[in-house]
Design a protein around this motif. Structure first.
Motif, PDB file in Angstrom:
ATOM      1  N   LEU A 195      10.803   6.732   0.872  1.00 59.89           N
ATOM      2  CA  LEU A 195      10.453   5.777  -0.253  1.00 59.89           C
ATOM      3  C   LEU A 195      11.174   4.447  -0.140  1.00 59.89           C
ATOM      4  CD1 LEU A 195       8.904   4.943  -2.776  1.00 59.89           C
ATOM      5  CD2 LEU A 195      10.601   6.433  -4.012  1.00 59.89           C
ATOM      6  N   ARG A 196      12.555   4.838   0.163  1.00 64.10           N
ATOM      7  CA  ARG A 196      13.395   3.558   0.412  1.00 64.10           C
ATOM      8  C   ARG A 196      13.081   2.599   1.621  1.00 64.10           C
ATOM      9  NH1 ARG A 196      17.911   1.935  -1.707  1.00 64.10           N
ATOM     10  NH2 ARG A 196      18.443   4.064  -2.777  1.00 64.10           N
ATOM     11  N   ALA A 197      12.639   3.609   2.480  1.00 60.50           N
ATOM     12  CA  ALA A 197      12.321   2.822   4.071  1.00 60.50           C
ATOM     13  C   ALA A 197      11.217   1.852   3.810  1.00 60.50           C
ATOM     14  CB  ALA A 197      12.236   3.482   5.119  1.00 60.50           C
ATOM     15  N   SER A 198       9.948   2.364   2.897  1.00 59.42           N
ATOM     16  CA  SER A 198       8.809   1.586   2.509  1.00 59.42           C
ATOM     17  C   SER A 198       8.995   0.478   1.634  1.00 59.42           C
ATOM     18  CB  SER A 198       7.925   2.752   1.805  1.00 59.42           C
ATOM     19  OG  SER A 198       7.416   3.652   2.931  1.00 59.42           O
ATOM     20  N   LEU A 199      10.000   0.664   0.813  1.00 53.70           N
ATOM     21  CA  LEU A 199      10.330  -0.467  -0.149  1.00 53.70           C
ATOM     22  C   LEU A 199      11.126  -1.374   0.610  1.00 53.70           C
ATOM     23  CD1 LEU A 199      11.429   1.359  -3.369  1.00 53.70           C
ATOM     24  CD2 LEU A 199       9.254  -0.268  -3.184  1.00 53.70           C
ATOM     25  N   MET A 200      12.030  -1.247   1.239  1.00 49.10           N
ATOM     26  CA  MET A 200      12.801  -1.991   2.294  1.00 49.10           C
ATOM     27  C   MET A 200      12.009  -2.763   3.423  1.00 49.10           C
ATOM     28  SD  MET A 200      15.518  -1.758   0.914  1.00 49.10           S
ATOM     29  CE  MET A 200      16.590  -2.876   1.702  1.00 49.10           C
ATOM     30  N   LEU A 201      10.964  -1.999   3.692  1.00 49.59           N
ATOM     31  CA  LEU A 201      10.069  -2.776   4.708  1.00 49.59           C
ATOM     32  C   LEU A 201       9.343  -3.949   4.015  1.00 49.59           C
ATOM     33  CD1 LEU A 201       9.103  -2.942   7.677  1.00 49.59           C
ATOM     34  CD2 LEU A 201       7.074  -1.105   7.015  1.00 49.59           C
ATOM     35  N   ALA A 202       8.809  -3.350   2.806  1.00 48.95           N
ATOM     36  CA  ALA A 202       8.067  -4.630   2.110  1.00 48.95           C
ATOM     37  C   ALA A 202       8.896  -5.798   1.639  1.00 48.95           C
ATOM     38  CB  ALA A 202       7.252  -3.997   1.036  1.00 48.95           C
ATOM     39  N   LEU A 262       9.345  -6.208  -8.578  1.00 51.81           N
ATOM     40  CA  LEU A 262      10.318  -6.856  -8.205  1.00 51.81           C
ATOM     41  C   LEU A 262      10.113  -8.262  -7.360  1.00 51.81           C
ATOM     42  CD1 LEU A 262      11.678  -3.596  -6.399  1.00 51.81           C
ATOM     43  CD2 LEU A 262      12.806  -4.862  -8.350  1.00 51.81           C
ATOM     44  N   ASP A 263       8.920  -8.446  -6.452  1.00 54.34           N
ATOM     45  CA  ASP A 263       8.795  -9.518  -5.834  1.00 54.34           C
ATOM     46  C   ASP A 263       7.209  -9.430  -5.441  1.00 54.34           C
ATOM     47  OD1 ASP A 263      10.362 -11.521  -3.796  1.00 54.34           O
ATOM     48  OD2 ASP A 263       8.606 -10.642  -2.727  1.00 54.34           O
ATOM     49  N   LYS A 264       6.573 -10.739  -5.652  1.00 54.73           N
ATOM     50  CA  LYS A 264       4.951 -10.856  -5.612  1.00 54.73           C
ATOM     51  C   LYS A 264       4.974 -10.692  -4.143  1.00 54.73           C
ATOM     52  CE  LYS A 264       4.733 -11.319 -10.035  1.00 54.73           C
ATOM     53  NZ  LYS A 264       5.189 -10.426 -10.800  1.00 54.73           N
ATOM     54  N   VAL A 265       5.728 -11.403  -3.267  1.00 54.24           N
ATOM     55  CA  VAL A 265       5.341 -11.301  -1.860  1.00 54.24           C
ATOM     56  C   VAL A 265       5.403  -9.946  -1.168  1.00 54.24           C
ATOM     57  CG1 VAL A 265       6.066 -12.123   0.334  1.00 54.24           C
ATOM     58  CG2 VAL A 265       6.211 -13.780  -1.422  1.00 54.24           C
ATOM     59  N   ALA A 266       6.366  -9.275  -1.527  1.00 58.09           N
ATOM     60  CA  ALA A 266       6.431  -7.805  -0.945  1.00 58.09           C
ATOM     61  C   ALA A 266       5.403  -7.098  -1.739  1.00 58.09           C
ATOM     62  CB  ALA A 266       7.708  -7.317  -1.746  1.00 58.09           C
ATOM     63  N   TYR A 267       4.841  -7.175  -2.873  1.00 58.08           N
ATOM     64  CA  TYR A 267       3.709  -6.450  -3.413  1.00 58.08           C
ATOM     65  C   TYR A 267       2.559  -6.849  -2.573  1.00 58.08           C
ATOM     66  CZ  TYR A 267      -0.346  -5.692  -5.989  1.00 58.08           C
ATOM     67  OH  TYR A 267      -1.383  -5.179  -6.799  1.00 58.08           O
ATOM     68  N   ILE A 268       2.444  -8.019  -2.105  1.00 57.48           N
ATOM     69  CA  ILE A 268       1.037  -8.308  -1.191  1.00 57.48           C
ATOM     70  C   ILE A 268       1.293  -7.850   0.114  1.00 57.48           C
ATOM     71  CG2 ILE A 268       0.020 -10.219  -0.214  1.00 57.48           C
ATOM     72  CD1 ILE A 268      -0.486 -10.150  -3.051  1.00 57.48           C
ATOM     73  N   ARG A 269       2.577  -7.786   0.819  1.00 57.22           N
ATOM     74  CA  ARG A 269       2.783  -7.084   2.121  1.00 57.22           C
ATOM     75  C   ARG A 269       2.356  -5.665   1.940  1.00 57.22           C
ATOM     76  NH1 ARG A 269       9.045  -9.021   3.592  1.00 57.22           N
ATOM     77  NH2 ARG A 269       8.286 -10.873   4.109  1.00 57.22           N
TER      78      ARG A 269
END
Length: 150
Positions: free
Chosen positions: A66-73, A119-126
């Motif tokens: 889960l952490r890896a997925s979030l950190m990648l985004a 948290l972050d709109k750009v990360a959400y889109i990614r």
């Protein structure tokens, strides 16, 4: 509690202390047979639900994934590690509070998307582009417009 030294069944609790966080109890014990002392810890054991993937296979929940997925985004985005930890904690609380023994991976993905949107709109889109398997630019535009509305 058996003595770890002589395996005698009769041990006495000499001292009991609760951790500062209140989630662990430390007990100091003494064996009635060999008179040696040892420490035991009591913790709440919470079991996360098993994740059921799209293909029907099951795997254990792994916080590291889960952490890896979030950190990648969130890569190269201005989001603190503390904010990521809080998001992971909220996701895990929702999984635990659901009371389900198995959770479909799609539900977990939705929880991640909700936290990323916060948290972050750009990360959400990614994340959404990979998670929802965007096929063309129009799907990106729709997702961006959805983020802009809110």
């Amino acid at each position: 509690m058996k003595c770890p030294y002589c395996h005698h069944d009769d041990t006495q609790v000499i001292d009991t202390r609760i951790s500062e966080e209140g989630d662990t109890i430390r007990r100091r014990r003494r064996c009635a047979s060999c008179d040696k002392r040892f420490t035991t810890y009591e913790r709440i054991e919470l079991t996360m639900p098993v994740i059921v993937k799209k293909n029907g296979s099951r795997s254990e929940y792994e916080s590291a994934k889960l952490r890896a997925s979030l950190m990648l985004a969130l890569r190269k985005r201005p989001v603190s590690a503390e904010a990521v930890d809080t998001a992971i904690q909220r996701i895990e609380e929702k999984l635990l509070n659901s009371g389900q023994r198995e959770v479909v991976s799609g539900h977990l993905g939705e929880l991640v998307m909700r936290e990323l949107k916060r948290l972050d709109k750009v990360a959400y889109i990614r994340f959404a582009s990979v998670y929802k398997s965007f096929e063309d630019v129009s799907e990106f535009v729709e997702a961006i417009q959805e983020v802009k509305k809110k």
